[in-house]
Motif scaffolding. Structure first.
Motif, short mmCIF file in Angstrom:
data_model
loop_
_atom_site.label_atom_id
_atom_site.label_comp_id
_atom_site.label_asym_id
_atom_site.label_seq_id
_atom_site.Cartn_x
_atom_site.Cartn_y
_atom_site.Cartn_z
N GLY A 144 -6.35 -5.30 0.15
CA GLY A 144 -6.29 -4.08 0.95
C GLY A 144 -5.76 -4.32 2.35
N ASP A 166 -6.72 -0.49 -4.13
CA ASP A 166 -7.54 -0.45 -5.35
C ASP A 166 -6.88 -1.19 -6.51
OD1 ASP A 166 -5.46 1.26 -5.83
OD2 ASP A 166 -6.69 3.00 -6.37
N THR A 167 -5.78 -1.89 -6.26
CA THR A 167 -5.15 -2.70 -7.30
C THR A 167 -6.00 -3.93 -7.57
OG1 THR A 167 -2.96 -1.99 -6.55
CG2 THR A 167 -3.05 -3.94 -7.96
#
Length: 348
Positions: free
Chosen positions: A153, A147-148
């Motif tokens: 991912g 989720d950065t």
């Protein structure tokens, strides 16, 4: 007591005399050679280049800056150099200061102690190679959370392809303040001390003892290294030597770091030079550099040096050893001084 040669970082260009100095240090029985970095030359390239011509001395960084490399990248450089040198590497790390970290590396400086602790643990995990390396952060997240912002991912935990020669490459930390020194004694194998003063040994020992007493401390005083950087000048003309090094003292306390946060200035304040530091800083930051240099008293320069005749320097080395220093990291820049030092220290 052991001897180390501190080559530091470059100025405007490479240190052309370095190969001869390194060769002289090894022949004189020095234990180690160190390089540094600031915002010019890096620490690892010169260390590997010059170290390739050596066979015995340990090769250390003093210091490699945390913000210059992710911890896994530092561990890669360390395990590589340790292999190439046959197990002679010392990892020396330091946080630097906010002007460099935020101005040169574009990273936040906040929470330097927590960042150091997390960084060291990741480096140790890489070198141990017992499992894929992960870190919950908050400063170094591995793998990067999906989720950065900008993350795919797809990151996964990894361990080094190359098997480290040693899982326990020594890690020494540069530290100046009481909390940082105490943490160094807790989590590291040695302390890289700058502007060390034997007069302050009692205070340093209190900070170190606090770290040694913490649960899970890695070392005890008996197997912990205290490596102090020191300028060494063997001369009959003490006044000229003091004038030569006075500008450096003025720079570090008055111009190396922000006025609001200068760890070197704080260190000299603890040594009792608070009024001088304030005056030097005021003059330096107002552009009156010559006056700032002139405001530095002789004793402030001399306190952190080995300076005088050969007999006087030999006696001073005994004072530093009695103060708990196990390695003198000298910044000698001429072969006669290196050769003389090799005869002053027992065991060299």
């Amino acid at each position: 007591m052991k001897l180390g040669l501190q080559l530091g970082y470059w100025g405007a260009g490479p240190m052309t005399e370095a190969p001869a100095l390194v060769r002289a240090a090894e022949e004189a029985g020095f234990d180690s050679v160190f390089t540094a970095e600031s915002w010019g030359s890096d620490a690892y390239t010169p260390l590997a280049w010059w170290g390739a011509a050596t066979s015995r001395v340990r090769l250390g960084t003093a210091v490699a800056q945390l913000s210059a490399r992710p911890p896994t990248s530092l561990a890669m450089a360390a395990l590589t150099l340790d292999h190439l040198s046959g197990g002679r590497h010392i990892i020396g790390l330091g946080v630097s200061g906010p002007q460099v970290v935020e101005g040169w590396y574009g990273q936040p400086f906040g929470k330097p102690l927590a960042r150091t602790r997390e960084y060291v643990q990741i480096v140790r995990d890489v070198l141990a190679r017992e499992a894929a390396v992960t870190s919950d952060g908050p400063h170094y997240r591995l793998p990067l959370p999906a989720d950065t912002a900008g993350a795919t991912g797809l990151g996964k935990p990894l361990k080094p392809i190359t098997h480290p020669l040693r899982a326990d490459i020594p890690i020494w930390l540069g530290a100046e303040g009481p909390r940082n020194v105490a943490q160094t004694a807790e989590i590291a194998d040695g302390w890289l001390a700058i502007f060390f003063s034997p007069r302050m040994a009692g205070q340093y020992n209190e900070w170190l003892d606090e770290g040694f007493a913490r649960p899970g401390a890695r070392r005890t005083r008996e197997d912990f290294e205290v490596a102090a950087t020191v300028q060494c000048v063997i001369t009959d003309d003490v006044a000229a030597a003091l004038d030569r090094y006075r500008p450096s003292t003025a720079l570090y306390v008055g111009g190396m770091g922000a006025e609001e946060k200068n760890f070197h200035a704080d260190l000299y304040r603890r040594m009792g030079y608070g009024a001088v530091v304030d005056e030097v800083t005021r003059l330096f930051l107002s552009g009156r550099k010559a006056e700032a240099v002139a405001a530095v008293p002789d004793e402030m320069v001399r306190e952190t040096m080995l300076l005088g005749t050969a007999d006087q320097v030999r006696a001073q080395i005994g004072d530093w050893e009695a103060a708990g220093v196990t390695t003198l990291m000298v910044t000698a820049r001429d072969i006669p001084t290196i050769e003389a030092l090799g005869t002053f220290v027992d065991g060299v």
